[in-house]
Design an enzyme around this catalytic site. Sequence first.
Site, PDB file in Angstrom:
ATOM      1  CE  LYS A 180      57.765  51.371  74.595  1.00 25.23           C
ATOM      2  NZ  LYS A 180      58.624  50.640  75.552  1.00 25.23           N
ATOM      3  NE  ARG A 213      52.324  49.138  77.712  1.00 34.94           N
ATOM      4  CZ  ARG A 213      53.248  50.092  77.699  1.00 34.94           C
ATOM      5  NH1 ARG A 213      53.121  51.150  76.934  1.00 34.94           N
ATOM      6  NH2 ARG A 213      54.309  49.980  78.448  1.00 34.94           N
ATOM      7  NE  ARG A 218      63.124  55.047  82.434  1.00 34.24           N
ATOM      8  CZ  ARG A 218      62.257  54.317  81.751  1.00 34.24           C
ATOM      9  NH1 ARG A 218      62.156  54.460  80.439  1.00 34.24           N
ATOM     10  NH2 ARG A 218      61.499  53.445  82.370  1.00 34.24           N
ATOM     11  NE  ARG A 242      58.493  55.522  83.783  1.00 36.90           N
ATOM     12  CZ  ARG A 242      58.310  54.949  82.588  1.00 36.90           C
ATOM     13  NH1 ARG A 242      58.796  55.549  81.500  1.00 36.90           N
ATOM     14  NH2 ARG A 242      57.669  53.818  82.459  1.00 36.90           N
ATOM     15  NE  ARG A 299      57.491  49.440  83.374  1.00 42.30           N
ATOM     16  CZ  ARG A 299      58.531  50.269  83.452  1.00 42.30           C
ATOM     17  NH1 ARG A 299      59.073  50.540  84.626  1.00 42.30           N
ATOM     18  NH2 ARG A 299      58.997  50.851  82.375  1.00 42.30           N
TER      19      ARG A 299
HETATM   20  P1  AP5 Z   1      63.603  54.782  77.107  1.00 44.31           P
HETATM   21  O1  AP5 Z   1      63.710  55.453  75.787  1.00 44.31           O
HETATM   22  O2  AP5 Z   1      63.088  55.550  78.263  1.00 44.31           O
HETATM   23  O3  AP5 Z   1      62.821  53.375  76.948  1.00 44.31           O
HETATM   24  P2  AP5 Z   1      61.278  53.078  76.716  1.00 44.31           P
HETATM   25  O4  AP5 Z   1      61.200  51.976  75.705  1.00 44.31           O
HETATM   26  O5  AP5 Z   1      60.539  54.333  76.437  1.00 44.31           O
HETATM   27  O6  AP5 Z   1      60.920  52.455  78.128  1.00 44.31           O
HETATM   28  P3  AP5 Z   1      59.656  52.717  79.083  1.00 44.31           P
HETATM   29  O7  AP5 Z   1      60.063  52.200  80.434  1.00 44.31           O
HETATM   30  O8  AP5 Z   1      59.185  54.113  78.991  1.00 44.31           O
HETATM   31  O9  AP5 Z   1      58.620  51.747  78.436  1.00 44.31           O
HETATM   32  P4  AP5 Z   1      57.271  51.309  78.988  1.00 44.31           P
HETATM   33  O10 AP5 Z   1      56.637  50.769  77.766  1.00 44.31           O
HETATM   34  O11 AP5 Z   1      57.393  50.367  80.130  1.00 44.31           O
HETATM   35  O12 AP5 Z   1      56.626  52.633  79.626  1.00 44.31           O
HETATM   36  P5  AP5 Z   1      55.413  53.556  79.240  1.00 44.31           P
HETATM   37  O13 AP5 Z   1      55.718  54.902  79.729  1.00 44.31           O
HETATM   38  O14 AP5 Z   1      55.028  53.370  77.823  1.00 44.31           O
HETATM   39  O15 AP5 Z   1      65.069  54.203  77.449  1.00 44.31           O
HETATM   40  C1  AP5 Z   1      65.335  53.583  78.705  1.00 44.31           C
HETATM   41  C2  AP5 Z   1      66.724  54.002  79.207  1.00 44.31           C
HETATM   42  O16 AP5 Z   1      67.709  53.458  78.334  1.00 44.31           O
HETATM   43  C3  AP5 Z   1      66.960  55.521  79.215  1.00 44.31           C
HETATM   44  O17 AP5 Z   1      67.734  55.859  80.333  1.00 44.31           O
HETATM   45  C4  AP5 Z   1      67.741  55.787  77.914  1.00 44.31           C
HETATM   46  O18 AP5 Z   1      68.602  56.882  78.032  1.00 44.31           O
HETATM   47  C5  AP5 Z   1      68.495  54.470  77.745  1.00 44.31           C
HETATM   48  N1  AP5 Z   1      68.674  54.090  76.344  1.00 44.31           N
HETATM   49  C6  AP5 Z   1      67.752  54.161  75.348  1.00 44.31           C
HETATM   50  N2  AP5 Z   1      68.250  53.692  74.195  1.00 44.31           N
HETATM   51  C7  AP5 Z   1      69.527  53.286  74.469  1.00 44.31           C
HETATM   52  C8  AP5 Z   1      70.560  52.697  73.669  1.00 44.31           C
HETATM   53  N3  AP5 Z   1      70.391  52.418  72.364  1.00 44.31           N
HETATM   54  N4  AP5 Z   1      71.729  52.411  74.280  1.00 44.31           N
HETATM   55  C9  AP5 Z   1      71.929  52.685  75.602  1.00 44.31           C
HETATM   56  N5  AP5 Z   1      70.979  53.253  76.397  1.00 44.31           N
HETATM   57  C10 AP5 Z   1      69.791  53.541  75.844  1.00 44.31           C
HETATM   58  O19 AP5 Z   1      54.227  52.932  80.119  1.00 44.31           O
HETATM   59  C11 AP5 Z   1      54.240  53.016  81.528  1.00 44.31           C
HETATM   60  C12 AP5 Z   1      52.964  52.420  82.090  1.00 44.31           C
HETATM   61  O20 AP5 Z   1      51.825  53.180  81.633  1.00 44.31           O
HETATM   62  C13 AP5 Z   1      52.646  50.974  81.679  1.00 44.31           C
HETATM   63  O21 AP5 Z   1      53.297  50.058  82.512  1.00 44.31           O
HETATM   64  C14 AP5 Z   1      51.132  50.954  81.822  1.00 44.31           C
HETATM   65  O22 AP5 Z   1      50.750  50.803  83.160  1.00 44.31           O
HETATM   66  C15 AP5 Z   1      50.696  52.338  81.360  1.00 44.31           C
HETATM   67  N6  AP5 Z   1      50.428  52.404  79.909  1.00 44.31           N
HETATM   68  C16 AP5 Z   1      51.106  53.159  78.985  1.00 44.31           C
HETATM   69  N7  AP5 Z   1      50.605  52.979  77.758  1.00 44.31           N
HETATM   70  C17 AP5 Z   1      49.580  52.093  77.898  1.00 44.31           C
HETATM   71  C18 AP5 Z   1      48.692  51.479  76.972  1.00 44.31           C
HETATM   72  N8  AP5 Z   1      48.768  51.733  75.648  1.00 44.31           N
HETATM   73  N9  AP5 Z   1      47.765  50.613  77.457  1.00 44.31           N
HETATM   74  C19 AP5 Z   1      47.678  50.338  78.785  1.00 44.31           C
HETATM   75  N10 AP5 Z   1      48.504  50.881  79.717  1.00 44.31           N
HETATM   76  C20 AP5 Z   1      49.441  51.736  79.268  1.00 44.31           C
HETATM   77 MG    MG Z   2      59.053  55.428  77.444  1.00 43.02          MG
END
Ligand code: AP5
Ligand code: MG
Length: 205
Positions: A13, A88, A122, A151, A162
């Site tokens: 994402k 979410r 990552r 992270r 997660r």
């Molecule tokens: P990356 O692009 O970083 O993936 P991502 O989908 O952004 O993964 P996240 O771990 O950030 O998602 P998340 O939803 O758990 O975290 P968030 O920060 O939103 O890609 C991952 C890796 O793969 C990278 O190394 C990249 O280079 C590689 N990659 C990408 N695409 C690729 C491809 N096509 N091929 C090969 N490699 C690839 O949330 C974190 C925490 O915050 C949550 O757990 C929660 O506690 C809180 N939170 C955030 N938003 C909310 C909400 N709306 N409500 C409640 N709590 C929330």
């Molecule tokens: Mg992310």
Amino acid sequence: MKLILLGPPGAGKGTQAVRIAARLGIAHISTGDMLRAEIRNDTPLGRMAKAILDKGELVSDDVIIGMVKNRIAMSDCARGFLFDGFPRTVAQAEALETITQIDHVINIEVQLNRLIDRISSRRMCPDCGGTYHVSQYPDGVCPCGGKLYQRDDDREETVKNRLTVYEQKTAPLIAFYQKQGNLFTVNGDASIDQVELEISEKLGA
Ligand code: AP5
Ligand code: MG
């Protein structure tokens, strides 16, 4: 244009959000990045959120909705925005409907075993926000000079939770938006460039 990027942890994402937002000239809004900034700045919200993120649980809907409302009122959102990691829960999606109208929901689908590999490999840059695979810069230094880090919530136990939380609380949003007729799914197992191309073509961008 107003967009949502939906997908499990590690789906790509954040990676795609940076590219698509730049391509369309719209703001990239990552609730995860916003929460991590609060934690880094040691604010009251950050102190409350840290324990929740470390467990891989979700921050309360009220807090997140308040944060998003303030964010989309900022001037850089006037041309549109792309949500990454929001909504979410169904409650967040319902609250969003009362605030603004979304044009498209992009659902990134990836095989489970790839998600775990991507997350554990990552590395992030604290200075430019870059996201990389550990093999890209094995010396741990970003091209911008920043010192790459892992992270806190990318530890194995937290990652498993997660993914469970995603299945229970976030995956139901796929049916929610399918019913509204504004969701399309892309193959997130493809290369980063290929995924970007598929999203752009489907958006007509
Ligand atoms: P990356 O692009 O970083 O993936 P991502 O989908 O952004 O993964 P996240 O771990 O950030 O998602 P998340 O939803 O758990 O975290 P968030 O920060 O939103 O890609 C991952 C890796 O793969 C990278 O190394 C990249 O280079 C590689 N990659 C990408 N695409 C690729 C491809 N096509 N091929 C090969 N490699 C690839 O949330 C974190 C925490 O915050 C949550 O757990 C929660 O506690 C809180 N939170 C955030 N938003 C909310 C909400 N709306 N409500 C409640 N709590 C929330
Ligand atoms: Mg992310």
